[in-house]
Scaffold this active site. Structure first.
Site, PDB file in Angstrom:
ATOM      1  N   CYS A  28      -8.933  17.632   1.451  1.00 48.73           N
ATOM      2  CA  CYS A  28      -8.815  19.325   1.389  1.00 48.73           C
ATOM      3  C   CYS A  28      -7.793  19.602   0.368  1.00 48.73           C
ATOM      4  CB  CYS A  28      -8.080  19.527   2.869  1.00 48.73           C
ATOM      5  SG  CYS A  28      -6.730  18.788   3.393  1.00 48.73           S
ATOM      6  N   HIS A 545      15.953  -5.966  -6.675  1.00 49.99           N
ATOM      7  CA  HIS A 545      14.831  -6.287  -6.107  1.00 49.99           C
ATOM      8  C   HIS A 545      14.646  -7.773  -5.941  1.00 49.99           C
ATOM      9  CE1 HIS A 545      10.203  -6.407  -6.016  1.00 49.99           C
ATOM     10  NE2 HIS A 545      10.409  -5.223  -6.246  1.00 49.99           N
TER      11      HIS A 545
END
Length: 624
Positions: A28, A545
């Site tokens: 949409c 990380h």
């Protein structure tokens, strides 16, 4: 230059469960809407972490991935970079899961209307422009230029059954061209002329109740649904050798009269009841009705069900020549824009300003509110509720003024001319109150930078010290985990090795106890546990990380010990990682420690290499 969405599109498909889990996908104005076989295969956490994704909702029987104004580009990239087809992903299969009446309704409405919304919005904007040009005297209704442009704008709404026949056929898996043929029969000039003249006609001596099918939505959708069922039956009995022409012929012979005799009149009656029911509710007490609609509309938006009201809006336009429903709820865009503006003006946080500013601008200029809602107002709650209250106040004003519009258009500064007519001044006042009221109240009472420190309500001196840090200072980072320290350039991941994410170093850990390398606040704690961000008391923004591609473990092997907003000291345990599990999955355990705000430093010098213990000096950060 157009942005490349190839990588984003691949990752979105990956995290919705892969191509095999996708039944269909449409979009949409701001979101991709996936229908999937199994919700359990959808990795919502990783989807939400993707750069370019605002948020992810499981609503209306769909996985809704909110992208923002670039959704069409991402949608196109999906089909260019994956095996998905625009008719849907894998073949739709029954899995025994019952979606429920509401979810089924929402899935059907979005599947039928969402592909057409762009054309309807564009045509609505063109109507708004023509209203402006005729109001200021640039054009008039007798000019050929006006007539051609008006045909371009009004043609979409007049012949909307053609558009909906095609999208409904794709949704219900019927023959698209036979479906359009039914719509053509409903809008055939001789039949529309018979309706206009009040002519009485019969079919096989059965009286036909003629109704107007121009601008109608319900009759054609019901007719195409019936067509899909009829075609399934015909395919079982029609000989293969003549299916190509006989099935379409029989479909038209049966469905066109059935629509004129039964489906059309019944659906038209339902549409009129919906339209009159809504107008009666508003007429009963416009202030209360408008206030309630405006108040609840932000919730409808966040659950993605607001487009489910499109059939009522289109029926209002077909029945009365104008709609008031989307007009009453329109100032919500201004209210959420104002609330986001209030946050933008109040915050001292650079990153939040970079989110809130464009989000507020997008909402007020284009009527796209998802970035403002999900990125700003809902995140801090108070601004969202302030926006909702002002949306309710504005809705009451608009309903009382009786404002309406002859087309389906969103509310923004650019579309305001589309509301010229009865109640236009009231609409402008409502929008102004929604925008400036939400901005002022949010600025004064709805937001403070204290809200950025999540999960830490106790305002300790240490927290205040860190929050007040504006300029970075020299700082020494500690080794976060026992192991072998190596230069960042030796990390087997190009993004880390080349320093594009920031300068720093890395550790090949010998145990899985990962600790804070400095005093600070946990700014990011990924749900999967594979990475953690800390803003140090001296201003460094540090990312640790743990391993390479470990996000694919989906949290397995990571025991998270802290949460976002928590104050930590150097040496506090952040995560306990199962190195054996990581290696057993074939993944590299190398753990980069990088300073993401590298540009704030003159130098970042690695102090240690080779075997090191947690707590040893790792690198010196020299501020400018």
């Amino acid at each position: 230059m157009a942005k490349n969405y190839d990588d984003l599109s691949r990752k979105i498909v990956k995290y919705v469960g892969g191509e095999g889990n996708v039944v269909s996908v449409i979009h949409c104005a701001t979101r991709l809407r996936f229908k999937v076989k199994s919700d359990e295969k959808v990795d919502k956490s990783n989807l939400e972490q993707l750069s370019g994704v605002i948020t992810v909702l499981n609503s209306g029987g769909q996985i809704q991935v909110v992208i923002g104004s670039h959704v069409a580009d991402v949608y196109d990239a999906l089909f260019q970079n994956t095996g998905l087809k625009q008719e849907g992903g894998a073949a739709e299969e029954e899995n025994g899961e019952k979606k429920g009446l509401l979810n089924t309704f929402m899935d059907t409405v979005s599947g039928v209307f969402a592909p057409v919304l762009g054309a309807m919005s564009g045509a609505g904007m063109l109507k708004a422009l023509l209203i402006l040009l005729t109001t200021i005297g640039v054009l008039n209704a007798d000019m050929g230029t006006y007539k051609i442009l008006y045909a371009a704008a009004d043609g979409v709404f007049t012949f909307i059954p053609f558009f909906l026949a095609f999208t409904a056929a794709k949704k219900f898996k019927a023959n698209e061209f036979v479906a359009v043929g039914i719509a053509a029969a409903l809008l055939y000039p001789a039949m529309t002329a018979a309706y206009s003249a009040g002519e009485a006609i019969t079919f096989l001596k059965i009286p036909v109740v003629l109704v107007s099918y121009t601008s109608s939505v319900i009759p054609i959708i019901v007719a195409v649904y019936a067509l899909s069922k009829l075609e399934k039956g015909l395919k079982k009995i029609v000989p293969t050798v003549c299916k190509t022409f006989l099935t379409p012929m029989l479909s038209l012979i049966i469905m066109v009269p059935a629509t004129y005799l039964v489906i059309g009149p019944v659906a038209d009656t339902i549409g009129k009841l919906l339209a009159s029911g809504y107008t009666s509710m508003v007429a009963l007490n416009p202030v209360i009705a408008g206030g309630i609609l405006g108040l609840i509309w932000p919730a409808a938006v966040i659950f993605g069900v607001h487009w489910g009201f499109v059939p009522i809006v289109m029926n209002n336009i077909a029945e009365y020549g104008r709609d008031t429903l989307f007009t009453i709820t329109g100032p919500n865009n201004m209210a959420q824009a104002g609330a986001a503006l209030g946050v933008f003006l109040k915050t001292k946080n650079k990153e939040l300003k970079e989110i809130a500013g464009p989000a507020a601008l997008s909402a007020v200029l284009a009527g796209i509110t998802e970035p403002a809602i999900y990125g700003v107002t809902l995140r801090f709650k108070k601004p969202f509720f302030i926006g909702a209250v002002f949306s309710g106040i504005a809705g009451a004003i608009v309903a009382a003024a009786g404002t309406g519009t002859p087309a389906l258009i969103g509310t923004s500064i650019l579309t305001l001319p589309g509301y010229i007519g009865v109640g236009f001044v009231g609409f402008l006042i409502a929008c102004a109150i929604a925008y400036f009221g939400a901005a002022i109240v949010t600025y004064l009472f709805g937001y403070s930078d204290d809200m950025l420190v999540k999960g830490n309500t106790a305002k300790t001196e240490k927290t205040e010290e860190i929050k007040k840090t504006k300029a970075v200072k020299d700082e020494t980072m500690q080794v976060p985990v026992d192991g072998a320290v190596i230069p960042l350039a030796e990390v087997k991941d190009e993004a880390f090795a080349c320093g594009v994410l920031g300068r720093g170093t890395a550790v090949i850990p010998s145990n899985g106890t990962v600790c804070a390398p400095c005093d600070g606040i946990v700014t990011v704690m990924y749900p999967t546990g594979h990475a953690v961000g800390i803003r140090s008391s001296a201003g460094a923004e540090v990312l640790i990380h743990i391993g390479m591609d470990t996000v694919t473990l989906e949290g397995r092997g990571f025991n998270v010990k802290v949460k976002e907003g928590q104050v930590v000291r150097a040496g506090d345990v952040l995560v306990e990682a199962d190195l054996e599990l990581i290696r057993g999955a074939g993944l590299d355990t190398t753990t980069p420690v990088i300073v993401t705000n590298t540009d704030d430093y003159v130098k970042i010098i690695q102090e240690k290499s080779g075997v090191a213990k947690q707590g040893d000096a790792l690198m010196n950060c020299i501020a400018k």
